[in-house]
Design a protein around this motif. Structure first.
Motif, PDB file in Angstrom:
ATOM      1  N   MET A 206       0.944  -0.699  -0.341  1.00  0.00           N
ATOM      2  CA  MET A 206       0.062   0.380  -0.437  1.00  0.00           C
ATOM      3  C   MET A 206       0.786   0.804   0.460  1.00  0.00           C
ATOM      4  N   ALA A 207       2.065   1.493   1.045  1.00  0.00           N
ATOM      5  CA  ALA A 207       2.821   2.475   0.694  1.00  0.00           C
ATOM      6  C   ALA A 207       3.211   2.172  -0.318  1.00  0.00           C
ATOM      7  N   TRP A 208       4.401   1.525  -1.234  1.00  0.00           N
ATOM      8  CA  TRP A 208       4.490   1.648  -2.784  1.00  0.00           C
ATOM      9  C   TRP A 208       3.231   2.256  -3.617  1.00  0.00           C
ATOM     10  N   ALA A 209       1.854   1.736  -3.750  1.00  0.00           N
ATOM     11  CA  ALA A 209       1.287   2.289  -4.261  1.00  0.00           C
ATOM     12  C   ALA A 209       1.019   3.500  -4.601  1.00  0.00           C
ATOM     13  N   ALA A 210       0.984   4.290  -2.729  1.00  0.00           N
ATOM     14  CA  ALA A 210       0.576   5.569  -2.214  1.00  0.00           C
ATOM     15  C   ALA A 210       2.111   6.202  -3.587  1.00  0.00           C
ATOM     16  N   THR A 211       3.124   6.370  -3.221  1.00  0.00           N
ATOM     17  CA  THR A 211       3.508   6.821  -4.076  1.00  0.00           C
ATOM     18  C   THR A 211       4.062   6.915  -5.765  1.00  0.00           C
TER      19      THR A 211
END
Length: 302
Positions: A206-211
């Motif tokens: 999810m952190a990857w997707a947000a970036t």
């Protein structure tokens, strides 16, 4: 703290191989508001505002941006604002497609602007929180505030780095917690208020997707990036528009927000005593400005 009343229904929608999620409140036959959150945040940012909207006679849909839930986070998916705009349009259709009010904060404000410009006939009104209206040429006087804005926006290159997902997840989302403090100085948010955000940004996927949203802004070889830029800088949608800002916003200069709102000739206000997350910091003050705007727009189109 996330609230239990009015009762939330969790809705899901399948799109692009993802399971999107949203929270729904209020009666199905009431006028519809769609509340769109931004970065780094979740639909719980609206928890203080939603009871006031439902009490005023509205139904509310508050979706998670794609990538901000386990079912919508996939390294095979697109994460850009055109994809999110299509998600929100699909949610609107799923609820029967009534003319609805768009309310967006941060990324959600950009999505709301895109939707309003793409097809204004679908919407009753537009409300932008912490993001001013874009498009319609260059605003006189904006240049004097750009040097300061470049400093405030220094986090954007960091978010574009390949190391940014690891940075976001470290120390129980400590970097994200620091952004909240910097962007809303003086807001003594609690661990309970931050918990939904920590759940997103301690998850590596999810952190990857947000970036990826930030990386998509500058991939000019992609059609979606060019389309986003073209629509954003086009003339404003012919909708009743309200722009709200916090006077202590540490993410986007309040002065720049004011100049752009004045240039767009939209109704605008700046709230003292709050920063970037004004809807979470001062939901009563936001509702005091938002509800008359919604009622006037509904009366005009009705």
């Amino acid at each position: 703290m996330p609230f239990d009343h009015p009762v939330a229904r969790t809705l899901t929608l399948r799109r692009d191989g993802l399971e999107l999620s949203a929270r729904h409140f209020g009666p199905d036959d009431a006028p519809l508001l769609i509340l769109l959150h931004g970065f780094p945040d979740t639909p719980h940012t609206w928890d203080g505002l939603i009871p006031l909207l439902v009490e005023a006679g509205y139904q509310v849909l508050a979706p998670w941006l794609r990538g901000y839930t386990p079912g919508s986070a996939s390294r095979a998916a697109r994460y850009d604002l055109m994809a999110v705009s299509a998600d929100v349009a699909a949610w609107h259709t799923e609820l029967g497609g009534p003319r609805a009010h768009l309310v967006g904060h941060d990324w959600g404000a950009f999505v709301a602007m895109i939707l309003a410009k793409q097809d204004p006939r679908r919407w009753e009104s537009l409300t932008l929180l912490a993001i001013p209206p874009f498009g319609g040429g260059v605003a006189p006087g904006m240049w004097r505030y750009l040097p300061r804005q470049l400093v405030l926006s220094s986090y954007i290159p960091v978010m574009q780095s390949g190391l940014s997902p690891r940075l976001l997840t470290r120390r129980d989302a400590g970097f994200v917690r620091a952004l909240w403090r910097r962007w809303s100085p003086g807001w003594a948010f609690t661990d309970d208020e931050f918990a939904p955000v920590a759940a997103v940004f301690t998850d590596p996927v999810m952190a990857w997707a947000a970036t990826r949203y930030y990386r998509s802004l500058f991939t000019v070889q992609r059609r979606a990036t060019r389309e986003f830029s073209d629509i954003l800088m086009a003339e404003a949608a012919p909708l009743p528009t309200l722009a709200l800002a916090g006077l202590r916003d540490g993410c986007l200069s309040p002065d720049l927000q004011r100049v752009l709102a004045e240039h767009a000739q939209v109704q605008h206000a700046q709230l003292p005593g709050c920063g970037h997350f004004l809807q979470a910091e001062r939901p009563d003050a936001v509702a005091e400005l938002l509800l008359p705007h919604l009622r006037a727009a509904g009366a005009h189109t009705g």
